[in-house]
Design a protein around this motif. Structure first.
Motif, PDB file in Angstrom:
ATOM      1  N   ILE A 295       1.214   4.782 -10.209  1.00 19.73           N
ATOM      2  CA  ILE A 295       0.536   3.670 -10.899  1.00 19.73           C
ATOM      3  C   ILE A 295       1.390   3.208 -12.081  1.00 19.73           C
ATOM      4  CG2 ILE A 295      -1.497   3.074 -12.297  1.00 19.73           C
ATOM      5  CD1 ILE A 295      -3.113   4.943 -10.368  1.00 19.73           C
ATOM      6  N   GLY A 296       1.959   4.173 -12.796  1.00 25.32           N
ATOM      7  CA  GLY A 296       2.820   3.849 -13.949  1.00 25.32           C
ATOM      8  C   GLY A 296       4.042   3.034 -13.530  1.00 25.32           C
ATOM      9  N   MET A 297       4.450   3.175 -12.285  1.00 23.78           N
ATOM     10  CA  MET A 297       5.621   2.415 -11.802  1.00 23.78           C
ATOM     11  C   MET A 297       5.214   1.097 -11.157  1.00 23.78           C
ATOM     12  SD  MET A 297       8.279   5.229 -10.537  1.00 23.78           S
ATOM     13  CE  MET A 297       9.008   6.295 -11.762  1.00 23.78           C
ATOM     14  N   GLY A 298       3.939   0.784 -11.230  1.00 22.02           N
ATOM     15  CA  GLY A 298       3.483  -0.526 -10.769  1.00 22.02           C
ATOM     16  C   GLY A 298       2.834  -0.557  -9.396  1.00 22.02           C
ATOM     17  N   PHE A 299       2.670   0.608  -8.757  1.00 26.18           N
ATOM     18  CA  PHE A 299       2.002   0.620  -7.447  1.00 26.18           C
ATOM     19  C   PHE A 299       0.491   0.440  -7.649  1.00 26.18           C
ATOM     20  CE2 PHE A 299       5.884   2.990  -6.429  1.00 26.18           C
ATOM     21  CZ  PHE A 299       6.245   2.440  -5.199  1.00 26.18           C
ATOM     22  N   GLU A 300       0.035  -0.784  -7.500  1.00 23.87           N
ATOM     23  CA  GLU A 300      -1.379  -1.046  -7.729  1.00 23.87           C
ATOM     24  C   GLU A 300      -2.239  -0.611  -6.556  1.00 23.87           C
ATOM     25  OE1 GLU A 300      -1.897  -5.157  -8.850  1.00 23.87           O
ATOM     26  OE2 GLU A 300      -0.296  -5.013 -10.348  1.00 23.87           O
ATOM     27  N   LYS A 301      -1.619  -0.449  -5.400  1.00 20.72           N
ATOM     28  CA  LYS A 301      -2.382  -0.071  -4.213  1.00 20.72           C
ATOM     29  C   LYS A 301      -2.040   1.351  -3.756  1.00 20.72           C
ATOM     30  CE  LYS A 301      -2.964  -4.741  -2.511  1.00 20.72           C
ATOM     31  NZ  LYS A 301      -2.688  -5.659  -1.392  1.00 20.72           N
ATOM     32  N   ALA A 302      -1.857   2.255  -4.711  1.00 20.83           N
ATOM     33  CA  ALA A 302      -1.562   3.650  -4.372  1.00 20.83           C
ATOM     34  C   ALA A 302      -2.868   4.418  -4.235  1.00 20.83           C
ATOM     35  CB  ALA A 302      -0.696   4.271  -5.458  1.00 20.83           C
ATOM     36  N   ILE A 303      -2.929   5.236  -3.192  1.00 20.24           N
ATOM     37  CA  ILE A 303      -4.115   6.088  -3.000  1.00 20.24           C
ATOM     38  C   ILE A 303      -3.677   7.478  -2.539  1.00 20.24           C
ATOM     39  CG2 ILE A 303      -5.775   4.243  -2.467  1.00 20.24           C
ATOM     40  CD1 ILE A 303      -5.435   5.055   0.530  1.00 20.24           C
ATOM     41  N   ILE A 304      -4.579   8.434  -2.749  1.00 24.80           N
ATOM     42  CA  ILE A 304      -4.372   9.793  -2.237  1.00 24.80           C
ATOM     43  C   ILE A 304      -5.249   9.936  -1.009  1.00 24.80           C
ATOM     44  CG2 ILE A 304      -4.760  12.262  -2.699  1.00 24.80           C
ATOM     45  CD1 ILE A 304      -4.489  11.588  -5.713  1.00 24.80           C
ATOM     46  N   ILE A 305      -4.676  10.465   0.067  1.00 22.28           N
ATOM     47  CA  ILE A 305      -5.542  10.760   1.212  1.00 22.28           C
ATOM     48  C   ILE A 305      -5.294  12.204   1.655  1.00 22.28           C
ATOM     49  CG2 ILE A 305      -5.673   8.376   2.006  1.00 22.28           C
ATOM     50  CD1 ILE A 305      -3.773   9.171   4.300  1.00 22.28           C
TER      51      ILE A 305
ATOM     52  N   LYS B 276       0.850  -1.202   0.000  1.00 19.14           N
ATOM     53  CA  LYS B 276       0.000   0.000   0.000  1.00 19.14           C
ATOM     54  C   LYS B 276       0.880   1.244   0.000  1.00 19.14           C
ATOM     55  CE  LYS B 276      -2.683  -2.210   3.176  1.00 19.14           C
ATOM     56  NZ  LYS B 276      -2.967  -2.275   4.594  1.00 19.14           N
ATOM     57  N   LEU B 277       0.542   2.185  -0.852  1.00 18.81           N
ATOM     58  CA  LEU B 277       1.273   3.461  -0.881  1.00 18.81           C
ATOM     59  C   LEU B 277       0.269   4.588  -0.665  1.00 18.81           C
ATOM     60  CD1 LEU B 277       3.807   5.217  -1.494  1.00 18.81           C
ATOM     61  CD2 LEU B 277       3.106   5.162  -3.901  1.00 18.81           C
ATOM     62  N   LYS B 278       0.449   5.326   0.405  1.00 19.89           N
ATOM     63  CA  LYS B 278      -0.439   6.462   0.680  1.00 19.89           C
ATOM     64  C   LYS B 278       0.266   7.753   0.298  1.00 19.89           C
ATOM     65  CE  LYS B 278      -3.492   4.746   4.280  1.00 19.89           C
ATOM     66  NZ  LYS B 278      -3.721   4.668   5.740  1.00 19.89           N
ATOM     67  N   LEU B 279      -0.308   8.473  -0.637  1.00 19.28           N
ATOM     68  CA  LEU B 279       0.173   9.805  -0.992  1.00 19.28           C
ATOM     69  C   LEU B 279      -0.656  10.784  -0.169  1.00 19.28           C
ATOM     70  CD1 LEU B 279       0.328   9.215  -4.849  1.00 19.28           C
ATOM     71  CD2 LEU B 279       2.246   9.168  -3.236  1.00 19.28           C
ATOM     72  N   ILE B 280      -0.031  11.341   0.839  1.00 13.57           N
ATOM     73  CA  ILE B 280      -0.779  12.160   1.805  1.00 13.57           C
ATOM     74  C   ILE B 280      -0.623  13.634   1.445  1.00 13.57           C
ATOM     75  CG2 ILE B 280      -0.987  12.773   4.254  1.00 13.57           C
ATOM     76  CD1 ILE B 280       0.378  10.030   4.879  1.00 13.57           C
ATOM     77  N   LYS B 281      -1.755  14.277   1.209  1.00  6.80           N
ATOM     78  CA  LYS B 281      -1.726  15.715   0.936  1.00  6.80           C
ATOM     79  C   LYS B 281      -1.289  16.464   2.187  1.00  6.80           C
ATOM     80  CE  LYS B 281      -5.762  16.598  -1.908  1.00  6.80           C
ATOM     81  NZ  LYS B 281      -7.020  17.304  -1.948  1.00  6.80           N
ATOM     82  N   PHE B 282      -0.286  17.299   2.063  1.00  4.91           N
ATOM     83  CA  PHE B 282       0.083  18.144   3.206  1.00  4.91           C
ATOM     84  C   PHE B 282      -1.132  18.985   3.620  1.00  4.91           C
ATOM     85  CE2 PHE B 282       1.076  22.494   4.528  1.00  4.91           C
ATOM     86  CZ  PHE B 282       1.783  22.251   5.694  1.00  4.91           C
ATOM     87  N   ARG B 283      -1.371  19.031   4.920  1.00  7.62           N
ATOM     88  CA  ARG B 283      -2.395  19.925   5.470  1.00  7.62           C
ATOM     89  C   ARG B 283      -1.764  20.652   6.647  1.00  7.62           C
ATOM     90  NH1 ARG B 283      -4.726  15.170   3.998  1.00  7.62           N
ATOM     91  NH2 ARG B 283      -6.510  15.288   2.575  1.00  7.62           N
ATOM     92  N   ARG B 284      -2.102  21.916   6.785  1.00  2.00           N
ATOM     93  CA  ARG B 284      -1.357  22.698   7.788  1.00  2.00           C
ATOM     94  C   ARG B 284      -1.912  22.538   9.202  1.00  2.00           C
ATOM     95  NH1 ARG B 284      -2.991  28.459   5.168  1.00  2.00           N
ATOM     96  NH2 ARG B 284      -5.187  28.459   5.747  1.00  2.00           N
ATOM     97  N   TYR B 285      -2.985  21.777   9.367  1.00  4.89           N
ATOM     98  CA  TYR B 285      -3.587  21.592  10.691  1.00  4.89           C
ATOM     99  C   TYR B 285      -2.538  21.062  11.691  1.00  4.89           C
ATOM    100  CZ  TYR B 285      -6.306  19.670  14.469  1.00  4.89           C
ATOM    101  OH  TYR B 285      -6.776  19.376  15.716  1.00  4.89           O
ATOM    102  N   GLY B 286      -2.346  21.780  12.771  1.00  7.41           N
ATOM    103  CA  GLY B 286      -1.432  21.348  13.833  1.00  7.41           C
ATOM    104  C   GLY B 286       0.022  21.735  13.601  1.00  7.41           C
ATOM    105  N   VAL B 287       0.351  22.162  12.370  1.00  6.94           N
ATOM    106  CA  VAL B 287       1.758  22.442  12.035  1.00  6.94           C
ATOM    107  C   VAL B 287       2.209  23.735  12.711  1.00  6.94           C
ATOM    108  CG1 VAL B 287       3.326  23.017  10.119  1.00  6.94           C
ATOM    109  CG2 VAL B 287       1.602  21.209   9.842  1.00  6.94           C
TER     110      VAL B 287
END
Ligand code: SF4
Ligand code: SF4
Length: 279
Positions: A269-279, A235-246
């Motif tokens: 996905i192009g590099m083969g990460f089938e379980k990549a998501i954005i959160i 699983k690869l999670k691409l986490i959007k930076f959010r400034r909450y708490g920073v």
């Protein structure tokens, strides 16, 4: 018995690994990431007393050079961690694995396992081992959420007891990493990445994405090169930076736009990460 500083225990969490889990956050970290969203977990309280007078419920007191916290009257307003200049918290409890497990046990009918997080939980390997032993005796799975700076090859017993590691890969270029985290090098993170992939203990990979601060494209490519065929199953999670708490230089930085996040997802996905998501 071993003790460790515990920032908090979340009884039921759906975001710290598969299924419902109890998450245990240990206090103290060996990095100081500019985008950290819980900076109050980074350092241990030095009992300076600055937070005491601002507590609206009288939950804090100081005696003989130490700050004391009374959980019975605390209203969890977070005023103390907001004013603390040292990235610490007065609400940390030094607990034994038995004491932590007593709290975990209350949730057993509802949880699949436990996750230790932080701060950086691997600063306390012996504590984690003792806690995991108890959890496993009770049929729970055990996960580690880590910044990857502890060399996991030195702790084979801990790895054996753990179902896997959720690993932050914060930057690929060493200079980018140093600027972002204040850490000395990311060579151990890269070594751990390969080791965990090879022994099938890579539960999840996480990249916090923030253009200009994080070389996310290089991280995605670097991971793919390092773990080879495992890209399709991890699983690869691409986490959007959010400034909450920073706190600090990124505290007013906006979240990256959806177009940028989609570009990263397509690259993965192009590099083969089938379980990549954005959160
Ligand atoms: S969170 Fe901190 S400031 Fe707020 S009531 Fe509790 S101890 Fe006091
Ligand atoms: S939590 Fe921070 S402000 Fe409060 S006593 Fe500790 S170091 Fe000082």
């Amino acid at each position: 018995m071993t003790r460790a500083p515990i920032n908090k225990i979340i009884p039921l969490s759906l975001v710290d690994g598969p299924g419902n889990r109890t998450s245990i956050f240990l206090q103290g970290c060996n990095l100081a990431c500019a985008y950290c969203h819980n900076p109050e977990t980074q350092r241990l309280c030095n009992h300076c007393g600055i937070c005491v007078s601002g507590c609206p419920s009288g939950a804090l007191s100081i005696a003989r050079g130490r700050v004391y916290w009374d959980p019975a009257v605390c209203i969890s307003c977070d005023q103390c961690i907001t004013v603390c200049p040292s990235f610490a918290s007065p609400r940390v409890r030094n607990m034994t694995p038995d004491e932590v497990f007593e709290e975990v046990q209350k949730n057993i009918p509802f949880i699949r396992g436990i996750t230790v997080s932080g701060g950086e939980c691997t600063l306390y390997p012996n504590f984690i081992k003792e806690l995991f032993a108890k959890a496993r005796e009770n049929g729970l799975t055990c996960l580690i959420d880590s910044n990857g700076t502890t060399d996991f090859t030195r702790f084979p017993e801990l790895m054996e007891m753990s179902q896997g590691v959720m690993l932050d890969v914060k930057a690929w270029d060493e200079e980018v990493y140093k600027k972002l985290t204040g850490g000395p090098t990311n060579s151990v993170v890269k070594k751990n990445l390969k080791y965990l992939a090879d022994c099938n203990k890579l539960e999840e990979l996480r990249i916090v994405c923030l253009p200009g601060e994080v070389d996310a494209e290089a991280v995605i490519s670097g991971i793919a090169e390092t773990i080879g065929g495992k890209v399709s199953s991890v699983k690869l999670k691409l986490i959007k930076f959010r400034r909450y708490g920073v706190r600090g230089r990124l505290q007013n930085t906006p979240t990256p736009d959806d177009e940028y996040m989609q570009e990263l997802l397509q690259l993965a996905i192009g590099m083969g990460f089938e379980k990549a998501i954005i959160i």
